[in-house]
Design an enzyme around this catalytic site. Sequence first.
Site, PDB file in Angstrom:
ATOM      1  CB  CYS A   1      -0.684  -0.158   0.904  1.00 24.51           C
ATOM      2  SG  CYS A   1       0.408   0.363   2.668  1.00 24.51           S
TER       3      CYS A   1
ATOM      4  CD  GLU B   1      -3.383  -2.068  -1.616  1.00 30.00           C
ATOM      5  OE1 GLU B   1      -2.698  -2.594  -1.096  1.00 30.00           O
ATOM      6  OE2 GLU B   1      -3.425  -0.596  -1.160  1.00 30.00           O
TER       7      GLU B   1
END
Length: 361
Positions: free
Chosen positions: A319, A353
Site C-alpha cells: 500500500c 496499491e
Amino acid sequence: MTSPYQRQLQEKIDRISAQFAAYNPPALQVFESPEQHYRMRAEFRIWHIENDLFYAMFERSAEGKQKKVIRVDEFPIADQGINSLMPKLLAAIKAVPVLAERLFEVGFLATLSGEMLVSFIYHRKLDLDWEQAARALGEQLDISIIGRSRGQKLVVGNDFVVEKLNVQGREFVYKQVEGSFTQPNAQVCQHMLDWACSVAGRSDKDLLELYCGNGNFSLPLSLRFSKVLATELAKSSVHAAEWNIEQNQIDNIQVARLSAEEFTQAYHGEREFRRLQEARIDLKTYDFDTVFVDPPRAGIDDDTLKLLQGFERIIYISCNPDTLHDNLTTLSQTHRITQFALFDQFPYTHHIESGVLLEKI
C-alpha cells in the site's frame, strides 16, 4: 475526451513505472477502479445548526489552518447503497430527538451483497430510550446499528457485515467487523485476489502468509497450495479470519497469532511461543515454497526481509510504493520481479496499491 480519473490514473502509472524502472520489471498490469460508487466505507460529521442537522466534511484552507464546513447531501465515490441510505437515515434521525441529540459522527460500512452497518458516535451517554429508538430505526431501514459514546458500545443487530467476493469462479464470504481494517474498494479487491491467485499458480507445497488480517487473501490462496500458515497479531482480525475459514469450509489453513517479527523468531528457533502450542501449530510440519506479504505502510522489518530471501517465491502486495521500493533493495539481491501490477484502490488520491511476484534468481 480523457476523464479526470483517467488522467490521474495515468499519472500513477507513470510515477510507479519510473520509480521501479531500475529493477527492470515486466510490463505493468493495471487494474482500474470504477469512477463512481466504489468505496464501501464512508464517515461523516453531523453538523448541527439551529433546528437542522446535515452530513458534513471539512476542507482545509490554503494555509492549512482553518477548516471550511462542506455540506454533503450525496457522496458519489461511495457505494450506491450508502448514497441511497444517506437521505433516509438523516430524515429518520431528525424525526426522533433521542437519536439526534448530541450526535457527532455517522459511519457507513456496506457490502457488494447489500448488507449495511451504521455507527453513531455521540457526545453523551446512551440510555434505554436511545437503544429502543435505534432498534426501531434498524428494523425500519433493515440495517445494523452501533451506538458509541465514551466508555459505551451498544450493538443493535450485528457489529459486522458479511461481504461476498467472487474470485476465479468461486464465491467467498468474509466477516468484516466494524472498526477493523477491510479493503475499502471491494471491486478492486476482487482484482487483487484474482491477480494473487493467478501469479501463485498451483503448488504441492505450502504457503506462508504474514499480516493476514481477516484472511482476505488466505481463503482463495488456500486453493493453490497444500497448506497455508497465516499469521496476524490483532485478536479481532484473528477471530474474523477463523470465522471466515469455517464459513467457507476450508480445512487447510491455520492461523497463528504472531507478528511478522515473532514468526521470524519462532521459525529460526530463537523463541518458543505458547500461542503456537495452544493453536496446535507445529512449524516443522510445513514445507514452504512461497510467502505472501501484505504489510502496513511502514513496510517490512530487516529481520523479516532476511527471512523472505530464503523462499523460492514472494508475492508482495504493497500500500506504499516507497517502502516497497526500499524493501526491494534487499529482496532484489536474491530475487527478480517477474510480475508487476497496479491496483487503483484509492481513485482521486495519490495513494497507490501495487503488487509484485518475486522469484529466486
